[in-house]
Design a protein around this motif. Sequence first.
Motif, PDB file in Angstrom:
ATOM      1  N   ILE A  67       3.292  -6.749  -5.957  1.00 11.73           N
ATOM      2  CA  ILE A  67       2.062  -7.502  -5.915  1.00 11.73           C
ATOM      3  C   ILE A  67       1.251  -7.103  -7.302  1.00 11.73           C
ATOM      4  O   ILE A  67       1.057  -5.870  -7.232  1.00 11.73           O
ATOM      5  N   ASP A  68       1.028  -8.038  -8.239  1.00  4.87           N
ATOM      6  CA  ASP A  68       0.494  -7.647  -9.601  1.00  4.87           C
ATOM      7  C   ASP A  68      -0.745  -6.756  -9.217  1.00  4.87           C
ATOM      8  O   ASP A  68      -1.773  -7.288  -8.627  1.00  4.87           O
ATOM      9  N   HIS A  69      -0.806  -5.441  -9.498  1.00  8.66           N
ATOM     10  CA  HIS A  69      -1.985  -4.671  -9.203  1.00  8.66           C
ATOM     11  C   HIS A  69      -2.422  -4.593  -7.938  1.00  8.66           C
ATOM     12  O   HIS A  69      -3.561  -4.246  -7.644  1.00  8.66           O
ATOM     13  N   PRO A  82      -3.166  -1.584  -0.780  1.00  9.74           N
ATOM     14  CA  PRO A  82      -3.054  -0.055  -1.322  1.00  9.74           C
ATOM     15  C   PRO A  82      -1.945  -0.130  -2.493  1.00  9.74           C
ATOM     16  O   PRO A  82      -0.673  -0.816  -2.468  1.00  9.74           O
ATOM     17  N   VAL A  83      -2.336   0.433  -3.608  1.00 10.97           N
ATOM     18  CA  VAL A  83      -1.376   0.476  -4.442  1.00 10.97           C
ATOM     19  C   VAL A  83      -0.405   1.831  -4.497  1.00 10.97           C
ATOM     20  O   VAL A  83      -0.858   2.823  -4.453  1.00 10.97           O
ATOM     21  N   HIS A  88       1.137  -1.331  -8.951  1.00 10.30           N
ATOM     22  CA  HIS A  88       1.445  -2.478  -8.233  1.00 10.30           C
ATOM     23  C   HIS A  88       1.315  -1.795  -6.456  1.00 10.30           C
ATOM     24  O   HIS A  88       1.598  -0.791  -6.402  1.00 10.30           O
ATOM     25  N   ALA A  89       1.433  -3.045  -5.836  1.00  9.85           N
ATOM     26  CA  ALA A  89       1.518  -2.565  -4.431  1.00  9.85           C
ATOM     27  C   ALA A  89       3.225  -3.115  -4.513  1.00  9.85           C
ATOM     28  O   ALA A  89       3.392  -4.214  -4.709  1.00  9.85           O
ATOM     29  N   ILE A  90       3.903  -2.427  -3.275  1.00 16.08           N
ATOM     30  CA  ILE A  90       5.333  -2.842  -3.271  1.00 16.08           C
ATOM     31  C   ILE A  90       5.903  -2.859  -1.811  1.00 16.08           C
ATOM     32  O   ILE A  90       5.377  -2.221  -0.931  1.00 16.08           O
TER      33      ILE A  90
END
Length: 281
Positions: A67-69, A82-83, A88-90
Amino acid sequence: MSTENTTQSAARERGADGVLLSAGDAELTVHPDHGCRLGSLRVGGTELLRQGAKYGSFPMVPWCGRIDHGRFRNGGELHQMPVNSPPHAIHGTGRDLRWRTARTSDTAAAFTYELTDPAAPWPYPGTVTQLVELAEDGGSLTLTMGVEAAGDSFPAQAGWHPWFLRNLGEGEDVRIDFAPEWQEERGPDHLPTGRRITPQPGPWDDCFGMPSGVEVTLTWPGRLQLTVSSRAEWVVVYDEQDEAVCVEPQSGPPNGLNTAPRLVTPIDPLEVSTTWSWRAL
């Protein structure tokens, strides 16, 4: 649940050993306390999944990929996840949680968790369910995931991130065969740019469109052939590591909560499944 089934369930779930399923010459271990990931899949005594706490095969939910940033919108509301893979968050938060074992048998098990689990925040209440089923003949595995909303609607995705061994211990490395209609162009930030391009040769860390359904074949020459199929229309293929390759069927593309949101509502849950079928060569 009957006393007999309760006893069977207790016998199969053995703490760190996880929930053990078997059929034919296939054996599978699921770890509900570790993100409900598959820790092991053995066919004819041969392990197919890379071993280790980060590997096996884990569910990606309530989103897939990046997710973008870490930010997504639902209507006028902006949410921050949470990044965990800066910037990003993945891969969602379900893989970080303890899931509840709902039921088990010799060949199948069902697991759930609540989206508002404080260990992995998600702003909307709901329930995630994963069903793991080995075919009675031990020739295939079907994974099904459902996301249900308990109140307000929200965008969500679901999919799987298996780490298949590149080499099964002897012989040639695995060969990946598939025929996508397009490839999502990947930007320098590892997110799709929104442009669809002709599929490019690997190595890949890329998302592909297969609108007729995912079908990707992995062949370990002289050993085994395994096909990953799904009615989902997206698959990410990642083969940039020496030890393993990943074939990830999923309900939407990376950053899809922002670019292609699929709303889950109390009357319209999200459900996605994948089947892995195999045969000896």
